[in-house]
Design an enzyme around this catalytic site. Structure first.
Site, short mmCIF file in Angstrom:
data_model
loop_
_atom_site.label_atom_id
_atom_site.label_comp_id
_atom_site.label_asym_id
_atom_site.label_seq_id
_atom_site.Cartn_x
_atom_site.Cartn_y
_atom_site.Cartn_z
N LYS A 11 0.81 -1.40 0.01
CA LYS A 11 -0.16 0.06 -0.05
C LYS A 11 0.96 1.09 0.03
O LYS A 11 2.10 1.19 0.31
CB LYS A 11 -0.81 -0.06 1.31
N TYR A 51 -12.40 -1.39 -3.61
CA TYR A 51 -12.93 -1.53 -2.49
C TYR A 51 -14.69 -1.49 -2.25
O TYR A 51 -15.15 -1.09 -1.13
CB TYR A 51 -12.45 -0.39 -1.46
N PHE A 59 -15.32 4.31 6.79
CA PHE A 59 -13.99 4.84 6.45
C PHE A 59 -13.59 4.57 5.29
O PHE A 59 -12.60 5.01 4.67
CB PHE A 59 -12.84 3.89 7.41
N ARG A 87 -2.54 -14.34 5.08
CA ARG A 87 -3.18 -13.69 6.22
C ARG A 87 -2.41 -13.79 7.45
O ARG A 87 -2.28 -12.78 8.19
CB ARG A 87 -4.59 -14.02 6.47
N THR A 93 -5.46 -6.67 10.89
CA THR A 93 -5.78 -5.26 10.13
C THR A 93 -5.25 -4.27 10.95
O THR A 93 -4.40 -3.33 10.57
CB THR A 93 -7.25 -5.01 10.15
N ARG A 104 2.39 -6.58 8.99
CA ARG A 104 1.98 -5.34 9.50
C ARG A 104 2.41 -4.79 10.96
O ARG A 104 2.59 -3.70 11.10
CB ARG A 104 0.32 -5.49 9.60
N ASN A 114 -2.03 0.38 6.64
CA ASN A 114 -1.51 -1.00 7.11
C ASN A 114 -0.55 -1.72 6.23
O ASN A 114 -0.43 -2.89 6.33
CB ASN A 114 -2.61 -1.93 7.86
N HIS A 117 -2.30 -5.34 1.67
CA HIS A 117 -3.52 -5.91 1.43
C HIS A 117 -3.45 -7.38 1.27
O HIS A 117 -2.30 -7.75 0.79
CB HIS A 117 -4.28 -5.22 0.15
N GLU A 128 -9.83 -10.21 -7.18
CA GLU A 128 -8.88 -9.27 -7.09
C GLU A 128 -7.56 -9.35 -8.04
O GLU A 128 -7.23 -8.25 -8.78
CB GLU A 128 -8.56 -8.91 -5.56
#
Ligand code: GDP
Length: 141
Positions: A11, A51, A59, A87, A93, A104, A114, A117, A128
């Site tokens: 990100k 998203y 948010f 993950r 998150t 993260r 963070n 993704h 995606e």
């Protein structure tokens, strides 16, 4: 059967901080093979489309602004049990809740910024990945 592919983005906070190499290294050292990779910048509209599932969340506007604020690196990764294992590698998150040693925990600066993704299901990994890469079957061959 466990899938062998997931989708990730490094990100804008992590690309701005110069952490593309360090994060990619962690992915590779954890056994993920990069089978597609793209350095690009999302427009607010494109971020909003990616998203869209979060469009009702409070948010959402901030997230679209943040995700279009600088370059990202989109990747398709391959590994046995890719979605779940990735993950685990990235952590929770909110970096405050992320386990020690996760991407993260090490690189994220807030619940929004963070660092990475990671797809949350096989179905979303496919959707995606197709959002960024037109011919993943050929890339992966
Ligand atoms: P993920 O699957 O761990 O990425 O988490 P979600 O799917 O719940 O949220 C998508 C992304 O929205 C997160 O990775 C964050 O960048 C952002 N996000 C999630 N929760 C919040 C929040 O409470 N506030 C803000 N500003 N951003 C959030």
């Amino acid at each position: 059967m466990a899938t062998n592919r997931t989708f990730t983005m490094i990100k804008p906070d992590a690309t701005a901080a110069g952490n593309i190499g360090a994060i990619t290294k962690m992915m590779e050292e954890a056994g993920f093979k990069i089978i597609a990779m793209k350095y690009t910048q999302l427009t607010p509209a494109t971020a909003g489309k990616f998203y869209e599932v979060h469009s009702e969340r409070p948010f959402y506007a901030d997230l679209c602004k943040y995700m279009s604020s600088g370059p990202i690196v989109a990747m398709i990764l391959e590994k046995e049990n890719a979605v779940a294992d990735f993950r685990t590698l990235i952590g929770a998150t909110n970096p405050a809740n992320a386990a020690e040693g996760t991407i993260r925990k090490i690189f994220a600066t807030s619940i929004e910024a963070n660092a990475v993704h990671g797809s949350d299901s096989d179905e979303n990994a496919a959707i995606e990945g197709a959002f960024f890469f037109a011919k993943t079957e050929e890339v992966a061959a």
